[in-house]
Design an enzyme around this catalytic site. Structure first.
Site, mmCIF file in Angstrom:
data_model
loop_
_atom_site.group_PDB
_atom_site.id
_atom_site.type_symbol
_atom_site.label_atom_id
_atom_site.label_comp_id
_atom_site.label_asym_id
_atom_site.label_seq_id
_atom_site.Cartn_x
_atom_site.Cartn_y
_atom_site.Cartn_z
ATOM 1 N N THR A 315 0.862 -1.187 0.000
ATOM 2 C CA THR A 315 0.000 0.000 0.000
ATOM 3 C C THR A 315 0.895 1.233 0.000
ATOM 4 O O THR A 315 2.087 1.139 0.255
ATOM 5 C CB THR A 315 -0.884 0.092 1.264
ATOM 6 O OG1 THR A 315 -0.071 0.502 2.377
ATOM 7 C CG2 THR A 315 -1.560 -1.230 1.567
ATOM 8 N N ASP A 316 0.324 2.375 -0.254
ATOM 9 C CA ASP A 316 1.061 3.601 -0.005
ATOM 10 C C ASP A 316 0.764 4.016 1.449
ATOM 11 O O ASP A 316 0.011 3.363 2.170
ATOM 12 C CB ASP A 316 0.696 4.691 -1.028
ATOM 13 C CG ASP A 316 1.799 5.744 -1.161
ATOM 14 O OD1 ASP A 316 2.644 5.839 -0.246
ATOM 15 O OD2 ASP A 316 1.811 6.490 -2.150
#
Ligand code: BGC
Length: 757
Positions: A315-316
């Protein structure tokens, strides 16, 4: 016996997977079963792990969480690890990954000590699985003191030189390993098609073909042969459609029809997957109302099913939590975790606490997330750790990297800067300058390393570049050092104004080097409501032009700052982008003709504040009614523009055939001659126009490029191969097709027609 055990385990894992696939409505036969040695090793290790260990592997925290300081959001300086917090992360929560800097760049020795501490702790855990440390080394290992910083990606794209980009990436990988870090969150594969977006400069520009070919070159440079301790895992980002928020502001909604997602945004990721990039980071934003972190369609169906990506999807920053707090598609953080893990993420960049691990264990125990989904994610993480050789060699030692920060690396960075500078105007061949010319250097970007490097330089926003790169030259320094130049700031980003003094000095000079543009920034702090050149910079240019002296404008900026008001007042324009630590040295060589410019614009440079159009626009973008109103398509400069101090003549455009079958190909060639008075590099660009199509065709699209060097008087034949791929687009049914009909091939102003049958 051991082998038999491994085979049994593989069978167990495979049969678990087949259960989960049935639940998804997909039959196992759609998924190829790989039984390589590596997969067996992964399966063996996985079978011994507890649920908590598995979830720990999926957890990534930021360094501040385990350092001394007030809280998990910051580290006190000088930076120190907190052994109790390290213990908590690695032993209690069994985290598999750590990222980022403690707010300041570290020496190689400090990186080594830090990462060795983590790996030594990890070696004391029951499974002894090494940590994978990740960093944004996006233009060199920019968080390590003394590293070689290169031009940012937009500048690398402007070189149109894939070999050079690959070489720069190879050096970045080497210096990243010299900093004991094996995982690089780069390259950005989004297309810079919205000039307002504060991360435009982190892209390879607006074009699909340029973006995908540059992306592959960079990934090959980073990864080489994975497992070699001079290489790193690349991380293609940010999947998918992150770069074109409608408002131009970072992380705000994007509206992209699936047809366009597939035609413009997916190809770079597809090529990168095929080139073997082992990790990918997800877009923080939402597309058509669906946050990408919650999109099973994009994260599983397209990414895994269609592209066949089997590496780690991370994920960011905090993006699972944002499904609840920002995007409001999950009522609780726990729902958000369930949504995202089930959509297909493998690792969560949490990054500040351990809630993800705790809640994910609960979700699995409750049956809301299947253990098969967890096994799937963890297998990928373990596999990349094995591919990188982290089990055998968990921490690389700076002493094994004698070339770190060497002159030979600096030379490559300077070469990249030289090839990136793009000469857009050279009225009456004012450039190159005479050696003895008396120069006034002025403007807000003239005397700062921040505007040469941009964000992600020493710290996130690049605000400490003048401190950490003080041994490198600003533009003002290179010119004053080289003799006949005076520096007067004129106006500064801090609001100082000494325009009168600059004008006075201009009167005593032969020529003015006016350095305008932007200060460093990235991500949301770089959001802007306007990309019009600020008034004080315009005022400076206008005041200087009244002296009647020749003005050379140098633009150091991450996005195209609109300056049509002063363009007629300047004699030459050099777009410098963010050329890195050797940008000023490169510029000096270019201005004095020691080097010959060869950069080309990788974006359209807009002329008007409300008329952003990409170069490969549609015919109806340009509706002009003669004698009534002007064309809408009016750019300051166009994609592909860029001048040289020599001249090139193109002749003999030839094609091997006028017709082509769907499975055929056509060879295209052209002769290029250096007809000027000095050696130069020329980028030969091949554009194709589909003349009529079921989806309105683009006016033209880049389908090939080649950069060549020609001595004065020398000629070279440049060839390209055209296949169905170069003639295809995505149709209304979302199929990639090449429709029979006529196409025009164009190289500079030479054209040929071909027919696809
Ligand atoms: C950025 C990513 C970056 C990550 C880790 C995020 O805010 O969007 O590009 O890799 O932080 O630093």
């Amino acid at each position: 016996m051991q082998k038999l055990y491994i085979i049994l385990l593989v069978l167990i894992v495979v049969s678990c997977n087949s259960e989960s696939n049935k639940e998804d409505g997909k039959s196992m036969s759609e998924k190829p079963i790989k039984s390589t040695e590596l997969d067996n090793e992964v399966a063996s290790l996985l079978s011994k792990m507890t649920l908590e260990e598995k979830v720990g592997q999926m957890t990534q925290i930021t360094l501040d969480v385990v350092t001394k300081g007030d809280n998990q959001y910051s580290s006190s300086q000088p930076y120190k690890l907190d052994s109790a917090l390290v213990y908590k992360a690695i032993h209690t929560y069994k985290v598999g990954s750590i990222l980022n800097t403690p707010g300041v760049p570290l020496s190689r020795q400090d990186w080594y000590k830090t990462i060795k501490t983590f790996q030594d702790e990890a070696a004391k855990t029951p499974r002894q699985i090494p940590i994978i440390y990740g960093i944004d080394a996006i233009h060199g290992v920019n968080y390590t003191i003394g590293a070689t910083l290169f031009p940012q990606q937009i500048g690398l794209a402007a070189t149109f030189n894939k070999d050079l980009v690959k070489e720069a990436a190879k050096i970045s990988a080497y210096e990243t390993r010299a900093s004991s870090i094996p995982w690089n969150f780069s390259p950005v594969l989004g297309l810079g098609r919205n000039p307002l977006w504060p991360r435009l400069w982190e892209t390879f520009g607006e074009d699909v073909y340029l973006g995908k070919t540059m992306g592959v070159a960079m990934i090959e440079g980073y990864q080489g042969t994975l497992g070699d301790p001079n290489t790193v895992a690349s991380c293609m980002k940010h999947y998918l459609g992150y770069s074109v928020p409608l408002s131009g502001k970072d992380r705000t909604p994007a509206w992209i029809p699936e047809r366009e997602l597939r035609q413009y945004f997916l190809p770079a990721f597809k090529e990168a997957v095929d080139a073997g990039s082992v990790t990918l980071m997800i877009n923080s934003g939402e597309i058509n109302g669906v946050p990408v972190h919650a999109s099973k369609f994009l994260l599983t169906d397209v990414l895994r099913g269609e592209l066949g990506f089997d590496g780690i999807a991370v994920t960011d920053w905090a993006d699972i939590n944002y499904l609840h707090t920002r995007h409001k598609v999950a009522e609780t953080i726990k729902d958000a975790i369930k949504m995202s893990v089930n959509a297909g993420i493998d690792m969560s960049m949490v990054p500040h606490d351990f809630e993800f691990s705790e809640l994910l264990v609960e979700l699995v125990k409750e049956g809301s997330v299947s253990e098969e989904r967890i096994n799937d994610a963890v297998s990928r993480i373990l596999k990349v750790k094995m591919q990188l050789g982290l089990f055998e060699n968990p921490v690389t030692d700076p002493k094994d990297y004698p070339d770190f920060g060497s002159d030979k690396f600096a030379e490559v960075s300077k070469k990249a800067a030289v090839e990136s500078f793009t000469l857009l105007k050279n009225k009456n061949n004012i450039l190159p300058l005479e050696k003895g010319a008396k120069i006034l250097v002025t403007g807000p970007t003239a005397n700062t390393m921040r505007s040469l490097n941009g964000g992600w330089s020493y710290n996130w926003q690049g605000s400490e570049a003048d401190n950490y790169a003080k041994d490198k030259n600003t533009i003002a320094e290179t010119f004053t050092n080289s003799g006949n130049a005076t520096f007067i700031q004129g106006v500064s980003f801090e609001g100082e104004n000494n325009i009168n003094e600059a004008v006075k000095a201009a009167k005593q000079s032969d020529v003015i080097l006016l350095c305008l543009g932007e200060n460093s920034y990235t991500e949301t702090p770089g959001n802007t409501n306007s990309i019009l050149m600020p008034k004080d910079q315009i005022d400076l240019a206008k005041a200087l032009s009244k002296t009647g002296k020749k003005i050379i404008l140098v633009l150091l900026e991450g996005r195209p700052i609109i300056f049509n008001e002063i363009e007629p007042l300047v004699d030459a324009v050099f777009m410098g982008y963010l050329p890195g630590n050797y940008g000023a040295d490169a510029l000096t060589d270019l201005l004095f003709g020691i080097e010959n410019p060869s950069g080309r614009l990788p974006i359209n440079y807009p002329k008007h504040p409300h008329a952003f159009v990409n170069y490969n626009h549609k015919h109806s973008d340009n509706i002009s009614v003669p004698n009534y109103y002007d064309s809408d398509y009016d750019q300051q400069y166009e994609f592909g523009d860029g001048l040289s101090y020599t001249s090139f003549e193109y002749a003999d455009l030839s094609i091997s055939s006028k017709e082509m079958n769907q499975d055929g190909s056509i060879e295209v060639s052209v002769n290029v001659t250096n007809t000027g008075s000095r050696k130069g590099k020329e980028t030969v660009l091949l554009f194709i126009s589909d003349l009529y199509a079921s989806i309105t065709p683009e006016v033209r699209a880049l389908k090939g490029y080649d950069k060549i060097t020609l001595d004065k008087g020398e000629s070279k034949k440049v060839s390209f191969t055209i296949t169905k791929d170069e003639l295809s687009f995505v149709n209304e049914n979302l199929e990639t097709v090449a429709e029979p009909g006529d196409f025009e091939i164009r190289i500079r102003d030479l054209k040929k027609k071909i027919k696809l049958k």
